[in-house]
Design an enzyme around this catalytic site. Sequence first.
Site, PDB file in Angstrom:
ATOM      1  N   GLY A 473       0.695  -1.178   0.000  1.00  0.00           N
ATOM      2  CA  GLY A 473       0.109   0.084  -0.068  1.00  0.00           C
ATOM      3  C   GLY A 473       0.879   1.429   0.124  1.00  0.00           C
ATOM      4  O   GLY A 473       0.282   2.567   0.193  1.00  0.00           O
ATOM      5  N   SER A 477       3.046  -0.149  -6.749  1.00  0.00           N
ATOM      6  CA  SER A 477       2.429  -0.254  -8.203  1.00  0.00           C
ATOM      7  C   SER A 477       1.877   0.670  -8.612  1.00  0.00           C
ATOM      8  O   SER A 477       1.973   0.772 -10.004  1.00  0.00           O
ATOM      9  CB  SER A 477       1.409  -1.358  -7.946  1.00  0.00           C
ATOM     10  OG  SER A 477       1.820  -2.724  -7.160  1.00  0.00           O
ATOM     11  N   SER A 544       9.401  -6.945  -1.072  1.00  0.00           N
ATOM     12  CA  SER A 544      10.896  -7.383  -0.854  1.00  0.00           C
ATOM     13  C   SER A 544      11.331  -6.942   0.563  1.00  0.00           C
ATOM     14  O   SER A 544      12.375  -5.677   0.434  1.00  0.00           O
ATOM     15  CB  SER A 544      11.718  -7.038  -2.168  1.00  0.00           C
ATOM     16  OG  SER A 544      11.619  -5.588  -2.838  1.00  0.00           O
TER      17      SER A 544
END
Lengths: 639, 316
Positions: A473, A477, A544
């Site tokens: 969040g 992306s 990651s």
Amino acid sequence: MTRHDLPVSAALFDYGDFIADQNEKSLLRFLTCGSVDDGKSTLIGRLLYDTKLIFEDQLAALERDSSKHGTNGADIDFALLVDGLEAEREQGITIDVAYRFFSTPKRKFIVADTPGHEQYTRNMATGASTADLAIVLVDARRGILQQTRRHSIIASLLGIRHIALAVNKIDLVDFDRQVFERISAEYLGFASGLSFASVEPIPMSARHGDNVTRRSDDMRWYPGPTLLEHLEAAAIDCDTADKPFRLPVQYVNRPNQDFRGFSGTIASGLVTTGQTLVATKSGRRSRVKRVLVGATDSPLAVAGQSVTLLLEDEIEISRGDVLSAADARPELADQFQATIVWFDDKPLLPGRPYILRTETDQAGVTVTALKHRINVASFAKEAAACLDMNEIGVCDLSTQVPIAFDRYGDNRVTGAFILVDRMTNATVGAGMISHPLRRARNIHWQKLDVDRRQHAAQKHQKPVVLWFTGLSGSGKSTIANLLEKKLNAAGRHTYLLDGDNIRHGLNRDLGFTDEDRVENIRRVVEVARLMADAGLIVLVSFISPFRAERQMARERMQEGEFVEIFVDTPFEECARRDPKGLYAQALNGAIKNFTGLDSPYEAPEQPELHLQTLGKDAEEMVDELDRWLNQNYIVADPA
Amino acid sequence: MSHLQPSPTTMPQSQHNIRQSHLDRLEAEAIHIFREVAATFSKPVMLYSVGKDSSVLLHLAMKAFYPAKPPFPFLHVDTTWKFREMIAFRDAMMTLHGFDLLVHINEDGVREGINPFVHGSNTHTHVMKTVALRQALDKYGFDAAFGGARRDEEKSRSKERIFSFRNANHAWDPKNQRPEMWKIYNTRVAAGESIRVFPLSNWTELDIWQYILLEEIPIVPLYFAKLRPVVERAGMLILRDDERMELLPGEAVEDRLVRFRTLGCYPLTGAIESDACDLQAIVREMLTARTSERQGRVIDKDEAGSMEKKKREGYF
């Protein structure tokens, strides 16, 4: 030095004889192990005391210490001779391995006194790695414990061939022969499954000295040797000189144009001038021109000597290579199986990158499969997803470049390695190689005619991997998506790898445990690498969370082709935005192992780009990113 | 003997009958350690403290890199209270071999007039040795430092690794040492951290003397017995090396036949009465010695566990 070395009278002292005697003596390295309170330190103190190694001032200090910290009332507490750390004396336990030296007319001894507590098992392994023999202590009242078995198994795995089973505190069971025989039989039964050449059970009392250096009047039923007699007679395996020649190259000595020497300690075998050797990594051969032992020319040298070799031809050899007998070379492989003893409080995770070090070589390494864990009480094989501290397991490993090695069973020097944590530099494990894996030997890199440069040239761009990391969040992306649109519109060839999307296909078999997170990243790294190879600009949008895996990603890419972009949004803000409703569930406890909550996020220390998103517009940040990339990375390849 | 498999009771006869003596093995191990450091660290240094162990260390360093010179400089932390003969010997050795010698003195301590007679051995050692050493290591940015310490010297030393990790404050954490397996040394450190390296870890005092004799290694003449002006103080024989040592009421300087088993700052190092004036006599004397060599060191007696405490603070 001991009073045993003392000549009968000073008048008869002949220096030449004395030196000859000293040089004739063989050296036995042994360790004491067993459970806590079985009397390991007391036994060593007793050996030092009985062989008259203790000086008067040390004895006076011991008497002072005994009345202060001792556990034997008014008696001298010999354990205080070896427990050298303040914390050890205060707690009355051994924490770290201590090395002590003594000698008798027959032999010199280096003894490692190792801790019995399970949490210090790694220190026991340290002592065992260089020992020829182990004294396994057992408290006659308590018999064989899990720690007795654990230490015996570690001793066996580390290649110790001879065991002296010291059934200690026999005075506290009234010198009972049956107790001794029962414990001996039980131990011999257990040890028959291990790889010891000999086991010698001895009943003793370290505190009172029975059967340590003097025969006990209370155990006339025992016909065997005292411990010291046994240590003086025990076989030392010294067949390393008869094995194939191995010189792990440690240091290249090149003081001038006429001298190019390869220095190291001979691991096995012997070398003579004129002999043909092969450099294991290149396979190139040459003949030995000179052998220097220290600073002296010698016609030959053997295992154990530190030498410098000069060869007749100029062949490529550097530190980490192994000069070896041309007719019996070591293995050269990047995949092999090994037994690993794990030392660190963070568990060993398959897929996580570590640094492997042999005596002179170093390479990045990952455990590709944890075959099984060894149950140290039963020696049984158990399935396991990771190895916790003090656990032992059999693993397949893969190094980034091939290393030269032998099987540990054949060579304790060239078959061993340690594992080092990439972030903390701590020594986290030790390994013994069992054999190379066939796939490494038979699968060779196929050389392809159209290479990465041509792929990139055709697309008129420089490939790059843009690695977006940050909390769920945080906006990774969103930003990556906008950037790809922009690049695509500008005619760039791109591909966006998104964490959630990949988990629907390639990584659908993986969950969210630490082990699975590591494997998740490893696969994405390999995919990104292939895409960069194909000349693409790859955008990777993955949480990651671990530094180690991002470091691995960086190292798998070509130099300068990895750009780490930290999308930095505070946890509270991510939880407020909660675009997928995950934070609400995680905070309710409905989702486990949620990054930032009950699974850690390790923020990048030096990312190429650090985007602090609070109060910023996504479009604005993407414009900034685009400008930065055009300046620094994505220029048309002039070739 | 309960053999699980038949095993020879005598050593298997190697077809190549070349046996390394005990000293050969120790020498090979030390040379290996020297080379390992030179190959893996970016800025090593050798602490040269002028005593017998330093003499052996220097000799081994020359062998390890022959025919090249050792690829690192030498550092002497001068407390300004060393025996004058030590300083003369140090300078002669460095000139003889053409080595780079760095001498570091804690100038703050000099300005404050730190004096072992006035401030006591503890403060003197801390300021002029431990702090001085930390200053020097920081000043040059050394990431590895060789020292001549041996495990047989003292209980806390017997616990120390050959490659002994120090954090950025030069502190030793004895409860959290890196496991040291086989001869595979973990030489990795982050910026500011360092490793103290002890090539003589497994040598005993007797090994040192035998090696000096065998290899004809030069040592400071203070190790040999000679008539020297000493003062008896607190049960120790202190050589009055210069006028800074003031005599207390009732004390007198007398010439006695003495020598030193260990060398440090002259006010803190006791002489022993001895007529051993050559190496053979020293070895002979050692074999009948009834006290340990560190008995002549005032600093070890300051308090129980004092060596460990000093080491945690960064002392060698």
